[in-house]
Design an enzyme around this catalytic site. Structure first.
Site, PDB file in Angstrom:
ATOM      1  N   LYS A  38      21.057 107.220  78.249  1.00 14.89           N
ATOM      2  CA  LYS A  38      19.201 106.296  78.145  1.00 14.89           C
ATOM      3  C   LYS A  38      18.322 105.833  76.048  1.00 14.89           C
ATOM      4  O   LYS A  38      19.384 107.153  75.608  1.00 14.89           O
ATOM      5  CB  LYS A  38      17.927 107.114  78.057  1.00 14.89           C
ATOM      6  CG  LYS A  38      16.334 106.471  77.981  1.00 14.89           C
ATOM      7  CD  LYS A  38      16.091 107.323  78.464  1.00 14.89           C
ATOM      8  CE  LYS A  38      14.801 108.439  77.725  1.00 14.89           C
ATOM      9  NZ  LYS A  38      13.594 107.690  76.420  1.00 14.89           N
ATOM     10  N   ASP A  65      15.285 101.936  76.853  1.00 15.89           N
ATOM     11  CA  ASP A  65      14.172 102.141  77.187  1.00 15.89           C
ATOM     12  C   ASP A  65      13.154 101.811  76.010  1.00 15.89           C
ATOM     13  O   ASP A  65      12.655 102.702  74.977  1.00 15.89           O
ATOM     14  CB  ASP A  65      13.992 104.119  76.977  1.00 15.89           C
ATOM     15  CG  ASP A  65      12.987 104.840  77.086  1.00 15.89           C
ATOM     16  OD1 ASP A  65      11.258 104.295  77.228  1.00 15.89           O
ATOM     17  OD2 ASP A  65      12.214 105.758  76.199  1.00 15.89           O
ATOM     18  N   LYS A  67      10.249 100.160  76.567  1.00 14.38           N
ATOM     19  CA  LYS A  67       8.895 100.156  76.931  1.00 14.38           C
ATOM     20  C   LYS A  67       8.062  98.685  76.355  1.00 14.38           C
ATOM     21  O   LYS A  67       7.243  99.327  75.439  1.00 14.38           O
ATOM     22  CB  LYS A  67       7.985 101.193  76.726  1.00 14.38           C
ATOM     23  CG  LYS A  67       8.469 102.920  77.566  1.00 14.38           C
ATOM     24  CD  LYS A  67       7.915 104.096  76.534  1.00 14.38           C
ATOM     25  CE  LYS A  67       8.295 105.457  77.198  1.00 14.38           C
ATOM     26  NZ  LYS A  67       9.478 106.038  76.695  1.00 14.38           N
ATOM     27  N   ASP A  70       3.200  93.503  75.994  1.00 17.40           N
ATOM     28  CA  ASP A  70       2.727  92.500  75.244  1.00 17.40           C
ATOM     29  C   ASP A  70       2.286  91.932  75.752  1.00 17.40           C
ATOM     30  O   ASP A  70       2.679  91.345  77.139  1.00 17.40           O
ATOM     31  CB  ASP A  70       4.315  91.718  74.179  1.00 17.40           C
ATOM     32  CG  ASP A  70       3.387  91.563  72.561  1.00 17.40           C
ATOM     33  OD1 ASP A  70       2.274  90.629  72.742  1.00 17.40           O
ATOM     34  OD2 ASP A  70       4.329  91.910  71.845  1.00 17.40           O
ATOM     35  N   THR A 125       3.061 110.588  80.098  1.00 12.68           N
ATOM     36  CA  THR A 125       2.943 111.354  80.316  1.00 12.68           C
ATOM     37  C   THR A 125       2.467 111.922  79.261  1.00 12.68           C
ATOM     38  O   THR A 125       1.646 113.688  79.150  1.00 12.68           O
ATOM     39  CB  THR A 125       3.810 112.638  80.982  1.00 12.68           C
ATOM     40  OG1 THR A 125       5.210 112.207  79.565  1.00 12.68           O
ATOM     41  CG2 THR A 125       4.485 111.652  81.706  1.00 12.68           C
ATOM     42  N   ARG A 216      17.601 116.963  75.066  1.00 20.81           N
ATOM     43  CA  ARG A 216      17.754 117.943  73.457  1.00 20.81           C
ATOM     44  C   ARG A 216      18.595 118.858  74.307  1.00 20.81           C
ATOM     45  O   ARG A 216      19.535 119.348  73.477  1.00 20.81           O
ATOM     46  CB  ARG A 216      16.410 118.442  73.087  1.00 20.81           C
ATOM     47  CG  ARG A 216      16.025 117.413  71.933  1.00 20.81           C
ATOM     48  CD  ARG A 216      14.232 117.790  71.726  1.00 20.81           C
ATOM     49  NE  ARG A 216      13.492 117.557  72.936  1.00 20.81           N
ATOM     50  CZ  ARG A 216      11.933 117.610  72.322  1.00 20.81           C
ATOM     51  NH1 ARG A 216      11.410 117.913  71.578  1.00 20.81           N
ATOM     52  NH2 ARG A 216      11.588 117.413  73.735  1.00 20.81           N
TER      53      ARG A 216
HETATM   54  O1  C5P Z   1      14.663 115.846  74.555  1.00 20.94           O
HETATM   55  P1  C5P Z   1      14.145 116.047  76.073  1.00 20.94           P
HETATM   56  O2  C5P Z   1      14.642 116.728  77.666  1.00 20.94           O
HETATM   57  O3  C5P Z   1      12.213 116.577  76.101  1.00 20.94           O
HETATM   58  O4  C5P Z   1      13.769 113.845  75.915  1.00 20.94           O
HETATM   59  C1  C5P Z   1      12.933 113.964  76.580  1.00 20.94           C
HETATM   60  C2  C5P Z   1      12.812 111.621  76.246  1.00 20.94           C
HETATM   61  O5  C5P Z   1      12.501 111.167  77.833  1.00 20.94           O
HETATM   62  C3  C5P Z   1      12.567 111.216  75.729  1.00 20.94           C
HETATM   63  O6  C5P Z   1      13.341 110.727  75.536  1.00 20.94           O
HETATM   64  C4  C5P Z   1      11.183 111.106  75.606  1.00 20.94           C
HETATM   65  O7  C5P Z   1      10.943 109.678  75.251  1.00 20.94           O
HETATM   66  C5  C5P Z   1      11.225 110.031  76.935  1.00 20.94           C
HETATM   67  N1  C5P Z   1      10.158 110.148  77.415  1.00 20.94           N
HETATM   68  C6  C5P Z   1      10.028 109.521  78.403  1.00 20.94           C
HETATM   69  N2  C5P Z   1       8.576 109.023  79.121  1.00 20.94           N
HETATM   70  C7  C5P Z   1       7.765 109.890  79.527  1.00 20.94           C
HETATM   71  C8  C5P Z   1       8.026 111.527  78.188  1.00 20.94           C
HETATM   72  C9  C5P Z   1       9.169 111.281  77.618  1.00 20.94           C
HETATM   73  O8  C5P Z   1      10.456 108.576  78.372  1.00 20.94           O
HETATM   74  N3  C5P Z   1       6.361 110.146  80.277  1.00 20.94           N
END
Ligand code: C5P
Length: 242
Positions: A38, A65, A67, A70, A125, A216
């Protein structure tokens, strides 16, 4: 969805990095071991489509990703501009409305067989019921997320990015073919970092997630491939797959 082939083939690894060489090295180490990578706003803002191309040429499916949110014509044009990067999935904010989501779906369809799956972000989230009230939404988070997921489906979108706690409600409302992508996943041995609610990979898959976004615990590991193998062992043990 096809059945799980290997315990880790549903994982998209979040390459939340700025350094292209580091991202390429991790993608190379993980090729054939995970479902894809991603790329988000941090990497894209730093490195643009050329950086994405360097990661993509390793051959792992790409979840772009960015998002988009617009007016419909701008989002449609942005999706068309993303097509040369050949993403497997990309996403837009459902809050942009039905015309915007349809414009995204129509733009994606112009790629024919290479059509990226278009996902909606329902409610970030990082927001909870108090923040929704602050924004003037007279509904609960759960109601709003489900409503936006149903709207996204009616606009021709392929699925949503959602929190693990929303999986069952959205699956119930949108059916088996709707793609559910879940971030906020941690294997039992990893730190929770800044997530408020966490599930293990096996728990999320058992609740019906199609893809898991994990960053991570893999990207910051000394040996990302070994971290993936460890996650795979955990999934295999819990779900009896692999
Ligand atoms: O490092 P980690 O596993 O926390 O990364 C989560 C990833 O998911 C990040 O790239 C974050 O931007 C993304 N994310 C997302 N939508 C969310 C929460 C996190 O795309 N609601």
């Amino acid at each position: 969805m096809t059945p799980i082939r290997t315990p880790t083939d549903r994982i998209f690894v979040a390459l939340d990095l700025v350094d292209v060489d580091q991202a390429v090295a991790i993608a190379r180490a993980l090729a054939g071991r995970v479902g894809g990578v991603k790329i988000g706003k941090q990497f894209f803002t730093a490195n643009g489509p050329e950086g994405v191309r360097r990661v993509a040429e390793i051959g792992l499916p790409l979840f772009l990703d960015l998002k988009f949110h617009d007016i419909p014509s701008t989002v449609g044009a942005a999706v068309r501009a993303a097509l040369p990067m050949k993403p497997f999935m990309l996403n837009v904010h459902a809050a942009g409305g039905s015309r915007m989501m349809r414009a995204a779906a129509e733009a994606a369809a112009t790629a024919g067989d290479a059509r990226p799956r278009v996902l909606a972000v329902t409610v970030l989230t990082s927001l909870g019921d108090p923040e929704l009230a602050e924004l003037g939404m007279p509904v609960t988070l759960r109601e709003h997320v489900t409503r936006l997921a149903v709207l996204a489906k009616s606009c021709g979108l392929d699925g949503v990015v959602c929190s693990c706690s929303e999986l069952m409600a959205i699956r119930g409302a949108c059916g088996q073919d709707f793609i559910l992508v879940c971030p906020g996943i941690r294997p039992t041995w990893a730190a929770g970092d800044d997530h408020r609610r966490l599930l293990t990979p096996a728990e999320a898959l058992a609740l019906g997630a199609d893809y898991l976004v994990i960053g991570r615990p893999i990207v910051k590991a000394d040996d990302p491939a070994a971290a993936v193998a460890r996650i795979g062992d955990e999934i295999a043990a819990d779900l009896h797959v692999g």
